[in-house]
Write a protein that holds these residues in place. Structure first.
Motif, PDB file in Angstrom:
ATOM      1  N   TRP A  39       0.837  -1.200   0.000  1.00  0.00           N
ATOM      2  CA  TRP A  39       0.000   0.000   0.000  1.00  0.00           C
ATOM      3  C   TRP A  39       0.868   1.245   0.000  1.00  0.00           C
ATOM      4  CZ3 TRP A  39       1.254   2.783   4.251  1.00  0.00           C
ATOM      5  CH2 TRP A  39       1.533   2.116   5.455  1.00  0.00           C
ATOM      6  N   VAL A  40       0.260   2.347  -0.454  1.00  0.00           N
ATOM      7  CA  VAL A  40       0.905   3.659  -0.469  1.00  0.00           C
ATOM      8  C   VAL A  40      -0.102   4.659   0.080  1.00  0.00           C
ATOM      9  CG1 VAL A  40       1.948   5.480  -1.883  1.00  0.00           C
ATOM     10  CG2 VAL A  40       2.262   3.075  -2.520  1.00  0.00           C
ATOM     11  N   ARG A  41       0.338   5.506   1.002  1.00  0.00           N
ATOM     12  CA  ARG A  41      -0.510   6.564   1.557  1.00  0.00           C
ATOM     13  C   ARG A  41       0.242   7.884   1.474  1.00  0.00           C
ATOM     14  NH1 ARG A  41      -1.505   2.769   6.559  1.00  0.00           N
ATOM     15  NH2 ARG A  41      -3.058   1.397   5.635  1.00  0.00           N
ATOM     16  N   ARG A  42      -0.441   8.877   0.910  1.00  0.00           N
ATOM     17  CA  ARG A  42       0.196  10.182   0.768  1.00  0.00           C
ATOM     18  C   ARG A  42      -0.668  11.246   1.415  1.00  0.00           C
ATOM     19  NH1 ARG A  42       3.208  12.742  -4.461  1.00  0.00           N
ATOM     20  NH2 ARG A  42       4.057  14.495  -3.313  1.00  0.00           N
ATOM     21  N   GLN A  43      -0.025  12.103   2.202  1.00  0.00           N
ATOM     22  CA  GLN A  43      -0.695  13.250   2.805  1.00  0.00           C
ATOM     23  C   GLN A  43       0.267  14.425   2.733  1.00  0.00           C
ATOM     24  OE1 GLN A  43      -2.252  12.629   6.724  1.00  0.00           O
ATOM     25  NE2 GLN A  43      -2.937  14.722   6.922  1.00  0.00           N
ATOM     26  N   ASP A  44      -0.129  15.437   1.978  1.00  0.00           N
ATOM     27  CA  ASP A  44       0.703  16.617   1.771  1.00  0.00           C
ATOM     28  C   ASP A  44       2.066  16.194   1.213  1.00  0.00           C
ATOM     29  OD1 ASP A  44      -1.379  18.293   2.720  1.00  0.00           O
ATOM     30  OD2 ASP A  44      -0.757  17.881   4.787  1.00  0.00           O
ATOM     31  N   VAL A  46       4.248  14.098   2.633  1.00  0.00           N
ATOM     32  CA  VAL A  46       4.728  12.859   3.240  1.00  0.00           C
ATOM     33  C   VAL A  46       4.030  11.674   2.576  1.00  0.00           C
ATOM     34  CG1 VAL A  46       4.845  11.495   5.362  1.00  0.00           C
ATOM     35  CG2 VAL A  46       5.222  13.975   5.445  1.00  0.00           C
ATOM     36  N   THR A  47       4.839  10.712   2.152  1.00  0.00           N
ATOM     37  CA  THR A  47       4.326   9.483   1.554  1.00  0.00           C
ATOM     38  C   THR A  47       4.851   8.314   2.371  1.00  0.00           C
ATOM     39  OG1 THR A  47       4.304  10.456  -0.655  1.00  0.00           O
ATOM     40  CG2 THR A  47       4.277   8.053  -0.527  1.00  0.00           C
ATOM     41  N   GLU A  48       3.958   7.434   2.788  1.00  0.00           N
ATOM     42  CA  GLU A  48       4.359   6.195   3.448  1.00  0.00           C
ATOM     43  C   GLU A  48       3.941   5.034   2.564  1.00  0.00           C
ATOM     44  OE1 GLU A  48       4.346   7.461   8.148  1.00  0.00           O
ATOM     45  OE2 GLU A  48       2.781   6.119   7.444  1.00  0.00           O
ATOM     46  N   PHE A  49       4.779   3.980   2.569  1.00  0.00           N
ATOM     47  CA  PHE A  49       4.420   2.795   1.795  1.00  0.00           C
ATOM     48  C   PHE A  49       4.966   1.546   2.471  1.00  0.00           C
ATOM     49  CE2 PHE A  49       8.480   4.129   0.167  1.00  0.00           C
ATOM     50  CZ  PHE A  49       9.144   2.983  -0.235  1.00  0.00           C
ATOM     51  N   LYS A  50       4.194   0.477   2.338  1.00  0.00           N
ATOM     52  CA  LYS A  50       4.559  -0.815   2.912  1.00  0.00           C
ATOM     53  C   LYS A  50       5.037  -1.709   1.778  1.00  0.00           C
ATOM     54  CE  LYS A  50       2.715  -4.605   5.683  1.00  0.00           C
ATOM     55  NZ  LYS A  50       1.497  -5.141   6.315  1.00  0.00           N
ATOM     56  N   VAL A  66       7.759  -0.499   6.454  1.00  0.00           N
ATOM     57  CA  VAL A  66       7.022   0.694   6.068  1.00  0.00           C
ATOM     58  C   VAL A  66       8.023   1.841   6.058  1.00  0.00           C
ATOM     59  CG1 VAL A  66       5.137   2.280   6.593  1.00  0.00           C
ATOM     60  CG2 VAL A  66       4.871  -0.164   7.074  1.00  0.00           C
ATOM     61  N   SER A  67       8.166   2.468   4.888  1.00  0.00           N
ATOM     62  CA  SER A  67       9.067   3.616   4.749  1.00  0.00           C
ATOM     63  C   SER A  67       8.275   4.903   4.695  1.00  0.00           C
ATOM     64  CB  SER A  67       9.903   3.493   3.464  1.00  0.00           C
ATOM     65  OG  SER A  67      10.961   2.599   3.652  1.00  0.00           O
ATOM     66  N   ARG A  68       8.907   5.966   5.155  1.00  0.00           N
ATOM     67  CA  ARG A  68       8.317   7.303   5.098  1.00  0.00           C
ATOM     68  C   ARG A  68       9.221   8.177   4.239  1.00  0.00           C
ATOM     69  NH1 ARG A  68       6.333  10.918  10.070  1.00  0.00           N
ATOM     70  NH2 ARG A  68       4.458   9.759   9.578  1.00  0.00           N
ATOM     71  N   MET A  69       8.613   8.784   3.218  1.00  0.00           N
ATOM     72  CA  MET A  69       9.330   9.716   2.352  1.00  0.00           C
ATOM     73  C   MET A  69       8.801  11.112   2.629  1.00  0.00           C
ATOM     74  SD  MET A  69       9.578   7.692  -1.284  1.00  0.00           S
ATOM     75  CE  MET A  69       7.834   7.394  -1.541  1.00  0.00           C
ATOM     76  N   SER A  70       9.720  12.035   2.915  1.00  0.00           N
ATOM     77  CA  SER A  70       9.353  13.425   3.178  1.00  0.00           C
ATOM     78  C   SER A  70       9.925  14.290   2.061  1.00  0.00           C
ATOM     79  CB  SER A  70       9.905  13.884   4.523  1.00  0.00           C
ATOM     80  OG  SER A  70       9.391  13.073   5.562  1.00  0.00           O
ATOM     81  N   LEU A  71       9.038  15.030   1.399  1.00  0.00           N
ATOM     82  CA  LEU A  71       9.411  15.874   0.270  1.00  0.00           C
ATOM     83  C   LEU A  71       9.699  17.296   0.719  1.00  0.00           C
ATOM     84  CD1 LEU A  71       9.543  16.465  -2.847  1.00  0.00           C
ATOM     85  CD2 LEU A  71       7.074  16.958  -2.678  1.00  0.00           C
ATOM     86  N   TYR A  81      12.640   4.844   8.136  1.00  0.00           N
ATOM     87  CA  TYR A  81      11.574   3.975   8.625  1.00  0.00           C
ATOM     88  C   TYR A  81      10.410   4.843   9.077  1.00  0.00           C
ATOM     89  CZ  TYR A  81      14.886   0.027   9.099  1.00  0.00           C
ATOM     90  OH  TYR A  81      15.791  -0.974   8.880  1.00  0.00           O
ATOM     91  N   ALA A  82       9.190   4.411   8.787  1.00  0.00           N
ATOM     92  CA  ALA A  82       8.012   5.110   9.301  1.00  0.00           C
ATOM     93  C   ALA A  82       8.003   4.982  10.824  1.00  0.00           C
ATOM     94  CB  ALA A  82       6.744   4.523   8.704  1.00  0.00           C
ATOM     95  N   PRO A  83       7.398   5.947  11.512  1.00  0.00           N
ATOM     96  CA  PRO A  83       7.405   5.907  12.983  1.00  0.00           C
ATOM     97  C   PRO A  83       6.553   4.754  13.522  1.00  0.00           C
ATOM     98  CG  PRO A  83       6.023   7.697  12.194  1.00  0.00           C
ATOM     99  CD  PRO A  83       6.690   7.108  10.988  1.00  0.00           C
ATOM    100  N   PRO A  84       6.728   4.452  14.815  1.00  0.00           N
ATOM    101  CA  PRO A  84       5.906   3.416  15.440  1.00  0.00           C
ATOM    102  C   PRO A  84       4.429   3.694  15.219  1.00  0.00           C
ATOM    103  CG  PRO A  84       7.653   4.116  16.919  1.00  0.00           C
ATOM    104  CD  PRO A  84       7.672   5.043  15.732  1.00  0.00           C
TER     105      PRO A  84
END
Length: 156
Positions: A39-44, A46-50, A66-71, A81-84
């Motif tokens: 899955w991929v989730r994007r908000q503003d 920040v994109t997280e994906f598993k 799960v990784s977190r990408m910050s633009l 790594y995405a947070p807990p």
């Protein structure tokens, strides 16, 4: 720690390259370290994906992460790594940080790709020597394929 830095000039705008990176499913086509995307989730910005990870030179698939990408628009994407509650097991045994930094040039965009992976003992003694040998060529190949994907699209 195993760290890799690769620079590549790509004939596209920084925003186009960063949009490519943020499209995790599309970027997985050029990055062998990214297996199946769940899955991929994007908000503003920040994109997280598993995804199912795969480290070069290590047999079999790695753990699901799960990784977190910050633009930072027009400039960079930072990956961690995405947070807990995600990645509890991975955090116990490793640390990860990566980035794509883009700078406009007359030829397009200079992209500086970094990947830093650290495993804690006892895994470090086993995995670091393998990754020091296999990760640099993997990241070079990834950037070459990203360049080809973006530049071929430009032609068509």
């Amino acid at each position: 720690m195993v760290g890799v830095t690769v620079e590549q000039t790509v004939r596209c705008a920084p925003e186009e390259f960063l949009a490519f990176v943020l499209d995790a499913e599309r970027y997985a086509e050029v990055d062998s370290k990214l297996g199946r995307i769940d899955w991929v989730r994007r908000q503003d910005d920040v994109t997280e994906f598993k995804f199912r990870s795969h480290l070069p030179g290590i047999p079999g698939p790695g753990p699901t992460l799960v990784s977190r990408m910050s633009l930072t628009p027009g400039e960079r994407v930072d990956i961690e790594y995405a947070p807990p509650p995600h990645n509890r097991l991975a955090r116990r045994f490793s640390a990860f940080a990566a980035s794509f930094v883009c700078a406009p040039t007359p030829e397009g965009t200079k992209v500086t790709r970094t990947v830093d992976i650290t495993f804690k003992p006892p895994l470090a003694y086993l995995l670091h020597p393998i990754l020091k040998r296999t990760l640099p060529p993997d990241v070079h190949q990834e950037m070459q394929e990203a360049k080809q994907a973006l530049e071929q699209r430009e032609i068509t």
